[in-house]
Design an enzyme around this catalytic site. Structure first.
Site, PDB file in Angstrom:
ATOM      1  N   TYR A 204      29.269  40.837  -6.805  1.00  0.00           N
ATOM      2  CA  TYR A 204      29.707  39.922  -7.443  1.00  0.00           C
ATOM      3  C   TYR A 204      28.468  38.909  -7.723  1.00  0.00           C
ATOM      4  O   TYR A 204      27.476  38.743  -6.864  1.00  0.00           O
ATOM      5  CB  TYR A 204      30.245  38.995  -6.497  1.00  0.00           C
TER       6      TYR A 204
ATOM      7  N   TYR B 262      32.882  35.336 -17.143  1.00  0.00           N
ATOM      8  CA  TYR B 262      33.325  35.341 -15.773  1.00  0.00           C
ATOM      9  C   TYR B 262      34.934  35.064 -15.940  1.00  0.00           C
ATOM     10  O   TYR B 262      35.451  33.995 -16.234  1.00  0.00           O
ATOM     11  CB  TYR B 262      32.799  33.827 -15.627  1.00  0.00           C
TER      12      TYR B 262
END
Lengths: 136, 393
Positions: free
Chosen positions: B293, B344
């Site tokens: 991440y 994103y």
């Protein structure tokens, strides 16, 4: 003039801000085992007591970490905005604003002292500045 | 005792919309398009889908998607909390549902107008006082109201403690931008990033600069999870779930776990690593590629340590100027560009890339990938996943 976003005044946190409004930086204390905790919570995670009171902090601490905010710029705040994570002498930590210092003055571990800042609209909150030499 | 989810389920379908700064369509539309694409990619009929999972933060309820896409009778529906920490929590829910027999074919999705609509870090306020609102107020009152500001506080201490610098962060940003140059659906496509560009970019939240921060994206992506057995009969080589876990250690907060003794590591990721390695029977030496991440560059550095690819404080050296994280390096990471340079989608697009890496269809495909590690958001209750090729250990 826009002012800062105010905290909600709930049962678990409003009392802390009421103390700030009286120019005090305070720390919640378990009434049973006397362990200090911050941010405030209704139950002690050590002994599960729901009873608590608070103590006034001595106002001395050291800088555990920090950031200086540049973007986005929210109305009601002044930028660059220095935010510190402060280890209080009593052992709890608090997120706060750093005042009376420039970016290059800020170093992790530096001694700090608390003061109560008053906004133009009368709202008060604890902030920290570099500890004065005479008191260091 | 490790859970029994190992090798029970597989990701059989992936789907995504174009990623943009202004989709011009609703979030429901984005979710439907992504789910529809994932179903087609797997080669199942909409009416075979009996489970739906999304993020608690997604604006589109499961039944809205089910009705619009024409899914079947649902026996499982759920939403996972904690922002990007849910990215793999969705897969965890789906794998449990499939392994227990609660559902046979589960779709998971995220559809968001993350740039043209509600943006992250716009502040939290309201008249209803909940523990969540009080939590955020300790920071927002002081002006600390963006994910960048919360992550900066942890990054600053970590970098000072271990001597990591802006150059180290830049190497991560540049390595992932280089990956995006081969990905036509990436925000970074056609936009090379140099060290000079990085250093000239504005400070957002010291020490984070613009290029340390992820994209803001309009788009949707989705996956279809079914049993490992069924997946073998579907259209693509399955990405089998070797291990999938959620993790929230003692003292965890949402983004502001500033009160734990340890400020220079990620206890939630250390717990995720322990659990996912235990469940899969694998270790860092078995991992051939990763999608860690990457909402902010320091998170990648710190996770390399959490997941045991190097010792504490050694990530700045492990990355070797970024080379270790590219194709041919020790751990090709975010080969699509990641959240920093592709899009994103709250982390779900990184999981989609993990499936491509197992299939061998990444736009930057390394040789011989058997196992891929993926993580969900840092600094929140989180989740982690290891995928493997069918027939592997």
């Amino acid at each position: 003039m826009p002012s800062r976003i105010k905290p909600p005044m709930g049962e678990d946190n409003g009392w802390w801000w009421e103390q700030a409004a009286r120019d005090k930086l305070v720390i919640q204390r378990c009434a049973s085992c006397e362990v200090l905790r911050h941010p405030p919570r209704p139950m002690c995670d050590g002994c599960r007591s729901l009873e608590w009171d608070f103590v006034e902090a001595c106002g001395r601490g050291s800088l555990a970490s920090f950031t200086v905010l540049h973007h986005p710029q929210v109305p009601g705040y002044e930028y660059p905005l220095a935010i510190g994570l402060v280890d209080l002498e009593e052992g709890t930590r608090i997120v706060t604003q750093l005042v009376d210092c420039e970016r290059d003055d800020i170093t992790i571990g530096m001694p700090l002292e608390a003061l109560i800042h008053r906004d133009d609209d009368g709202f008060k909150l604890p902030v920290f500045r570099p500890a004065r030499e005479s008191e260091a | 005792m490790p859970s029994t989810l190992r090798n029970q389920a597989a990701i059989a379908g992936i789907g995504q919309t174009p990623y943009s700064k202004k989709s011009g369509v609703s979030e429901l539309s984005l979710a439907c398009q992504a789910v529809s694409a994932a179903i087609d990619d797997a080669g199942v009929r909409p009416d075979e889908v009996d489970g739906v999972v999304t993020y608690l933060l997604d604006s589109t309820d499961e039944v809205e998607v089910a009705r619009a896409v024409g899914l079947g009778d649902l026996s499982f529906f759920s939403q996972v909390n904690y922002g990007g920490g849910a990215a793999i929590g969705l897969v965890h829910e789906a794998a449990m549902a499939v392994a227990s027999g609660v559902a046979r074919n589960v779709v998971v999705y995220r559809g968001m107008n993350g740039r043209s609509g509600q943006r992250m870090g716009a502040g939290v306020s309201g008249n209803i006082i909940t523990s969540d609102v009080i939590h955020w107020s300790w920071y927002i009152t002081y002006g600390m109201m963006t994910p960048a500001s919360w992550v900066a506080m942890i990054a600053q201490r970590y970098m000072q403690e271990y001597g990591a610098t802006s150059e180290h962060l830049a190497h991560i940003a540049i390595a992932q931008r280089n990956h995006a140059l081969n990905n036509p659906n990436a925000a970074g496509y056609g936009k090379p990033l140099s060290m000079d560009d990085y250093m000239a970019s504005r400070l957002v939240a010291d020490p984070l600069r613009l290029y340390d921060c992820c994209q803001e994206t309009d788009g949707g992506c989705a996956m279809l999870i079914t049993s490992a057995e069924r997946a073998k009969d579907l259209r693509h080589p399955p990405a089998e779930i070797r291990g999938v876990v959620q993790a929230s250690p003692r003292g965890q907060e949402q983004m502001t776990s500033f009160y734990r003794e340890e400020l220079t590591s990620l206890p939630e990721m250390e717990l995720a690593a322990k659990l996912v390695y235990e469940q899969s029977g694998l270790g860092p030496d078995d991992i051939d590629a990763a999608c860690l991440y990457d909402a902010f560059t320091p998170e990648v550095l710190m996770q390399l340590e959490s997941f045991g690819f190097c010792g504490k404080g050694e990530a700045k050296d492990f990355i070797d100027g970024g080379k270790a994280l590219t194709v041919g390096g020790r751990l090709p990471n975010n080969t699509h560009g990641g959240l920093l340079s592709e899009a994103y989608l709250h982390g779900l697009n990184n999981v989609v890339e993990g499936v491509r890496l197992i299939r061998g269809s990444s736009c930057n495909q390394p040789e011989g990938v058997e196992h891929v590690l993926m993580s969900a958001a840092v600094g929140v209750p989180t989740s982690a996943l290891i995928l493997g090729k069918a027939g592997g250990p």
